[in-house]
Design an enzyme around this catalytic site. Structure first.
Site, PDB file in Angstrom:
ATOM      1  N   ASP A 172      -3.648 -18.534  71.705  1.00 29.37           N
ATOM      2  CA  ASP A 172      -4.106 -18.046  72.817  1.00 29.37           C
ATOM      3  C   ASP A 172      -3.515 -18.104  74.087  1.00 29.37           C
ATOM      4  O   ASP A 172      -3.712 -17.476  75.209  1.00 29.37           O
ATOM      5  CB  ASP A 172      -5.718 -18.478  72.667  1.00 29.37           C
ATOM      6  CG  ASP A 172      -6.812 -18.012  71.839  1.00 29.37           C
ATOM      7  OD1 ASP A 172      -6.299 -16.944  71.406  1.00 29.37           O
ATOM      8  OD2 ASP A 172      -8.146 -18.478  71.942  1.00 29.37           O
ATOM      9  N   ARG A 179     -23.362 -17.892  71.128  1.00 27.12           N
ATOM     10  CA  ARG A 179     -23.126 -18.339  70.050  1.00 27.12           C
ATOM     11  C   ARG A 179     -24.150 -19.221  69.462  1.00 27.12           C
ATOM     12  O   ARG A 179     -24.556 -20.023  70.253  1.00 27.12           O
ATOM     13  CB  ARG A 179     -21.939 -19.052  70.049  1.00 27.12           C
ATOM     14  CG  ARG A 179     -20.601 -18.184  70.600  1.00 27.12           C
ATOM     15  CD  ARG A 179     -19.211 -18.853  70.770  1.00 27.12           C
ATOM     16  NE  ARG A 179     -18.810 -19.408  69.507  1.00 27.12           N
ATOM     17  CZ  ARG A 179     -17.901 -18.767  68.694  1.00 27.12           C
ATOM     18  NH1 ARG A 179     -17.500 -17.640  69.239  1.00 27.12           N
ATOM     19  NH2 ARG A 179     -17.579 -19.228  67.586  1.00 27.12           N
ATOM     20  N   ARG A 185     -15.294 -23.104  61.474  1.00 27.97           N
ATOM     21  CA  ARG A 185     -13.930 -23.564  62.104  1.00 27.97           C
ATOM     22  C   ARG A 185     -13.710 -24.911  61.874  1.00 27.97           C
ATOM     23  O   ARG A 185     -12.398 -25.317  61.504  1.00 27.97           O
ATOM     24  CB  ARG A 185     -14.210 -23.374  63.631  1.00 27.97           C
ATOM     25  CG  ARG A 185     -12.939 -23.429  64.301  1.00 27.97           C
ATOM     26  CD  ARG A 185     -12.969 -23.235  66.010  1.00 27.97           C
ATOM     27  NE  ARG A 185     -13.570 -21.990  66.066  1.00 27.97           N
ATOM     28  CZ  ARG A 185     -12.713 -20.874  66.482  1.00 27.97           C
ATOM     29  NH1 ARG A 185     -11.550 -21.344  66.540  1.00 27.97           N
ATOM     30  NH2 ARG A 185     -13.235 -19.679  66.737  1.00 27.97           N
ATOM     31  N   ALA A 201      -6.916 -15.388  65.594  1.00 25.90           N
ATOM     32  CA  ALA A 201      -6.470 -16.752  64.758  1.00 25.90           C
ATOM     33  C   ALA A 201      -5.546 -16.171  63.857  1.00 25.90           C
ATOM     34  O   ALA A 201      -4.400 -16.738  63.592  1.00 25.90           O
ATOM     35  CB  ALA A 201      -7.697 -17.475  64.101  1.00 25.90           C
TER      36      ALA A 201
END
Length: 305
Positions: free
Chosen positions: A268, A150, A61, A281
């Site tokens: 979002d 994560r 990212r 995204a």
């Protein structure tokens, strides 16, 4: 990333640099979108192989965002700013902005792309011209009942422990599936890192309030506990996780409005969703290409004080 999204990035002139920070640049050939495995048993097996016209373009990212920032004209981007409030001054056809550091700014158009806990969305609905008792509640995030672990694992660590061999998650996107749980994993950073996200679903908690912080730190042992008994490849992947973060996955119910005056919501802030299809995204990026061609000139100006 879907083909349509990549086409838009090509039109924006970003594809060349983006290709340098992915280990899977599109080459025009079909490739693996995801390999799906029934993995919550010792004898796991593949039950579906999802292919796309160009495969799956994979990014870290931070690298993805850096490319966008590097292509902006000098002086356009201002970082370290947190919006406190805005005022839509219809008389002067401007929107006044107030930030947490005490600075102020004005713009012709405010696009609130400020995430799930959007300040712009909250104020828009607080000041909505039509008053309904449940209107403010609609704009509040809702816990989906899912949590996500994560973590990032160095690929070399797995390779060394495996006698030089690679597991599937080091070469292409994987979806390890089980009842109320699954793991999404794929290589990023030109294959140097394996991204690992373990999802756990609590059906009885869906739609209820989540107590506590939405993001916390945890260790790898907590993830391993949730996926005990899964196939060997999953165990091999998870045992190399040192530190992780635990996320409570929230989403938004459908909103009755996305614009008000000179203010609009995007990303979002407008349509936050669970990440299981990896489309959030891309949906924020995907705009009509003819609209892009019509708006090459700067759409608004922004002055700071």
């Amino acid at each position: 990333m879907r083909e349509r999204t990549w086409k838009i990035l090509e039109h924006l002139g970003l594809s060349k640099d983006l290709s340098k920070v992915t280990n899977t640049p599109p080459d025009g050939l079909p490739g693996i979108g995801f390999e799906f495995r029934r993995a919550d048993r010792a004898d796991g097996f593949q039950f579906h192989l999802y292919t796309t016209p160009y495969g799956n373009v994979l990014f870290h990212r931070a690298h993805f965002l850096d490319i966008f920032v590097n292509h902006l004209p000098t002086g356009v981007a201002h970082f370290g700013k947190r919006l406190l409030s805005y005022e839509d001054d219809k008389g002067n056809s401007q929107v006044k902005l107030k930030f947490a550091d005490g600075s102020q700014s004005t713009c012709d158009l405010l696009v609130g792309c400020d995430g799930l806990r959007s300040i712009v969305r909250k104020q828009m609905y607080d000041q909505a011209p039509f008053k309904e008792p449940a209107l403010k509640d609609v704009a509040e995030p809702v816990w989906s009942g899912w949590v996500a672990y994560r973590a990032l694992v160095p690929a070399d660590r797995i390779r060394r422990a495996n006698g030089g061999k690679e597991i599937r998650a080091m070469t292409h996107p994987m979806m390890y599936c089980g009842k109320d749980k699954h793991i999404v994993s794929y290589p990023i950073s030109q294959g140097r890192i394996v991204n690992v996200v373990g999802f756990v679903f609590y059906p009885e908690a869906e739609g209820k309030a989540f107590n506590g912080p939405w993001v916390t730190e945890c260790d790898g042992a907590e993830i391993i506990k949730h996926f005990a008994g899964w196939e060997q490849e999953v165990q091999e992947l998870l045992r190399h996780v040192d530190n992780a973060t635990l996320w409570a996955i929230h989403h938004l119910r459908p909103l009755p409005m996305y614009t008000s005056g000179r203010v609009a919501l995007l990303g979002d802030a407008a349509h936050a969703m669970t990440p299981h299809q990896g489309a959030g995204a891309g949906q924020a990026i995907e705009v009509r290409l003819d609209t892009f061609h019509e708006t090459r000139r700067p759409a608004f100006r922004c002055t700071s004080t």
